[in-house]
Design an enzyme around this catalytic site. Structure first.
Site, short mmCIF file in Angstrom:
data_model
loop_
_atom_site.label_atom_id
_atom_site.label_comp_id
_atom_site.label_asym_id
_atom_site.label_seq_id
_atom_site.Cartn_x
_atom_site.Cartn_y
_atom_site.Cartn_z
N CYS A 127 0.81 -1.23 0.00
CA CYS A 127 0.00 0.00 0.00
C CYS A 127 0.84 1.27 0.00
CB CYS A 127 -0.99 0.00 1.16
SG CYS A 127 -2.21 -1.32 1.01
N HIS B 71 -3.46 7.44 3.04
CA HIS B 71 -3.86 6.22 2.32
C HIS B 71 -5.29 5.88 2.70
CE1 HIS B 71 -4.10 2.24 0.85
NE2 HIS B 71 -3.85 1.63 1.98
N ASN C 281 -10.16 0.50 -0.86
CA ASN C 281 -8.71 0.59 -0.68
C ASN C 281 -8.04 0.13 -1.98
OD1 ASN C 281 -6.02 0.09 -0.10
ND2 ASN C 281 -6.42 -0.87 1.89
O1 UT7 Z 1 -4.04 -1.00 3.23
C1 UT7 Z 1 -3.66 -1.41 4.50
C2 UT7 Z 1 -4.24 -2.72 4.77
N1 UT7 Z 1 -5.42 -2.91 5.48
C3 UT7 Z 1 -6.03 -2.14 6.44
O2 UT7 Z 1 -5.73 -1.02 6.70
C4 UT7 Z 1 -7.15 -2.80 7.16
C5 UT7 Z 1 -7.17 -2.48 8.62
N2 UT7 Z 1 -8.25 -3.17 9.32
C6 UT7 Z 1 -9.55 -2.87 9.14
O3 UT7 Z 1 -9.89 -2.01 8.35
C7 UT7 Z 1 -10.57 -3.59 10.00
O4 UT7 Z 1 -9.90 -4.42 10.92
C8 UT7 Z 1 -11.58 -4.44 9.19
C9 UT7 Z 1 -12.53 -3.53 8.42
C10 UT7 Z 1 -10.88 -5.38 8.24
C11 UT7 Z 1 -12.43 -5.28 10.15
O5 UT7 Z 1 -13.10 -4.44 11.07
P1 UT7 Z 1 -13.01 -4.75 12.63
O6 UT7 Z 1 -13.82 -3.72 13.28
O7 UT7 Z 1 -11.56 -4.84 13.01
O8 UT7 Z 1 -13.74 -6.12 12.73
P2 UT7 Z 1 -13.24 -7.48 13.39
O9 UT7 Z 1 -12.30 -8.18 12.48
O10 UT7 Z 1 -12.81 -7.22 14.80
O11 UT7 Z 1 -14.58 -8.28 13.46
C12 UT7 Z 1 -15.67 -7.90 14.32
C13 UT7 Z 1 -16.84 -8.81 14.04
C14 UT7 Z 1 -16.48 -10.29 14.02
O12 UT7 Z 1 -17.59 -11.00 14.53
P3 UT7 Z 1 -17.61 -11.56 16.03
O13 UT7 Z 1 -16.42 -12.46 16.13
O14 UT7 Z 1 -17.51 -10.33 16.89
O15 UT7 Z 1 -18.92 -12.25 16.10
C15 UT7 Z 1 -16.31 -10.60 12.57
O16 UT7 Z 1 -16.52 -11.95 12.27
O17 UT7 Z 1 -17.36 -8.52 12.73
C16 UT7 Z 1 -17.37 -9.72 11.95
N3 UT7 Z 1 -17.08 -9.37 10.56
C17 UT7 Z 1 -18.04 -9.01 9.70
N4 UT7 Z 1 -19.37 -8.88 9.82
C18 UT7 Z 1 -20.05 -8.49 8.74
C19 UT7 Z 1 -15.86 -9.32 9.95
N5 UT7 Z 1 -16.04 -8.94 8.66
C20 UT7 Z 1 -17.36 -8.75 8.49
C21 UT7 Z 1 -18.14 -8.34 7.39
N6 UT7 Z 1 -19.48 -8.21 7.55
N7 UT7 Z 1 -17.60 -8.04 6.19
#
Ligand code: UT7
Length: 336
Positions: free
Chosen positions: A125, A262, A292
């Site tokens: 990125c 970014h 992204n």
């Molecule tokens: O370019 C640089 C690279 N990447 C980044 O900058 C990404 C950085 N990270 C993020 O943007 C976030 O961590 C994400 C958007 C990827 C995920 O958001 P989060 O708030 O960190 O969610 P999480 O992984 O902690 O998941 C929370 C809950 C989980 O459910 P439980 O275990 O609490 O029941 C996940 O399974 O949300 C669930 N979940 C979803 N639910 C609906 C994860 N992805 C999804 C989804 N839709 N797409």
């Protein structure tokens, strides 16, 4: 006669942005479209990322190369320079459609930058940031006067549309800038890396002899990410590097017109704004429409800002910062 190059008495200054261009594929994948493929919904994606839709390459029309060329051509046209003046073409991409030749050589041919040296940069990125900083070093050294810097990504080729934790984030596209030496230009940068923390964001090459074509290997050929770890890294290191840069340049954050970050997640950008105690209006965003796009995100946003009049003629003080796999991150400050 052998001529030493660059000559030791020449000080070029840094490169001013004199042209910007971008390309976005015409196909759009909305959150509702994704909800038909994986268990997710528009409300969750919007709230957790700020993304509503992303552009996805058309396999019949778009490659990383074609997108890089389109953005590069647009930037050269916008700059108004003779492409023969360009001494360096750098393309940042983490998803090239060809391993060689360098995408930069393809762009060189397409824009007729026949006097340019060419190479690609893979820094994921922050690839555009890395390529930009590299080009500035070539300009500053006097080795070249003018450079074309491109960020181009076809991330949908490497996105696992069975993994809701990643497929909601990524989009395709390309952006480019032309830099020209200007002894008056203010420019400063800090770049950092932490390879020991690289495990949270990884994508393995599909061509590896001796690797069994197991399900596990197939999954490793997609973008694999521990989202929370990457999120925590970003909200910790990005404010820190911007603070350090502002201290290095002796600039109060209030003096900066735009912090151009970014476009990875709206919440990351909001967190940086809060840390710097700056209004969110100073943090331009297009993530809602592009997702992204990795190394393409910053030049695509710069192009949008130039077209709508927010940038131009070197009148705005900007801090540009990016972060991602590596882990690699950094920031630079200049006038655009
Ligand atoms: O370019 C640089 C690279 N990447 C980044 O900058 C990404 C950085 N990270 C993020 O943007 C976030 O961590 C994400 C958007 C990827 C995920 O958001 P989060 O708030 O960190 O969610 P999480 O992984 O902690 O998941 C929370 C809950 C989980 O459910 P439980 O275990 O609490 O029941 C996940 O399974 O949300 C669930 N979940 C979803 N639910 C609906 C994860 N992805 C999804 C989804 N839709 N797409």
């Amino acid at each position: 006669m052998f001529t030493s190059y660059p000559s030791s008495d020449r000080v070029n200054g840094f490169g001013r942005v004199i042209g910007i261009g971008s390309y976005l594929p015409k196909d759009v994948l909305t959150n509702d479209d994704l909800a038909k493929i994986v268990e997710t919904n528009d409300a969750w994606i919007t709230e957790r990322t700020g993304i509503k839709e992303r552009h996805i390459s058309d396999p019949a029309e778009d490659t990383t190369e074609s997108m890089a060329v389109a953005a590069g051509k647009a930037a050269v046209l916008d700059s108004g320079i003779d492409p023969k003046e360009i001494g360096l073409v750098v393309v940042a991409s983490t998803t090239p459609n060809i391993l060689f030749p360098a995408l930069a050589a393809c762009v060189q041919a397409a824009v007729d930058a026949d006097n340019a040296m060419c190479f690609d940069v893979n820094a994921a990125c922050p690839g555009f940031l890395t390529a930009y900083v590299t080009a500035q070093s070539y300009i500053r050294s006097g080795m070249v006067d003018c450079a074309l810097v491109v960020g181009a990504e076809n991330l949908s080729n490497y996105t696992n549309y069975e993994d809701r934790g990643t497929c909601i984030l990524f989009g395709d596209g390309a952006g480019a800038v032309v830099l020209k030496a200007d002894p008056e230009l203010q420019y400063n940068t800090i770049m950092r890396a932490s390879g020991k923390r690289s495990g949270c964001l990884r994508c393995e090459s599909v061509m590896q002899k001796g690797k069994e074509k197991t399900e596990e290997f197939r999954k490793s050929n997609y973008i694999n990410m521990d989202g929370q770890t990457v999120f925590k890294f970003a909200v910790t290191e990005v404010p820190r590097v911007i603070d350090d840069l502002l201290e290095k340049t002796g600039t109060n954050p209030d003096e900066i017109d735009y912090f151009i970050l970014h476009q990875a997640n709206r919440r990351i950008i909001e967190s940086v704004a809060k840390h710097l105690r700056q209004p969110l209006e100073k943090f331009p965003m297009n993530i809602e429409r592009t997702g992204n796009t990795s190394s393409a995100s910053i030049p695509i946003l710069l192009d949008e800002m130039k077209k709508d009049g927010r940038l131009g003629e070197g009148k705005k003080k900007v801090v540009i910062s990016s972060f991602g796999a590596g882990l690699i991150w950094g920031a630079f400050q200049t006038d655009i």
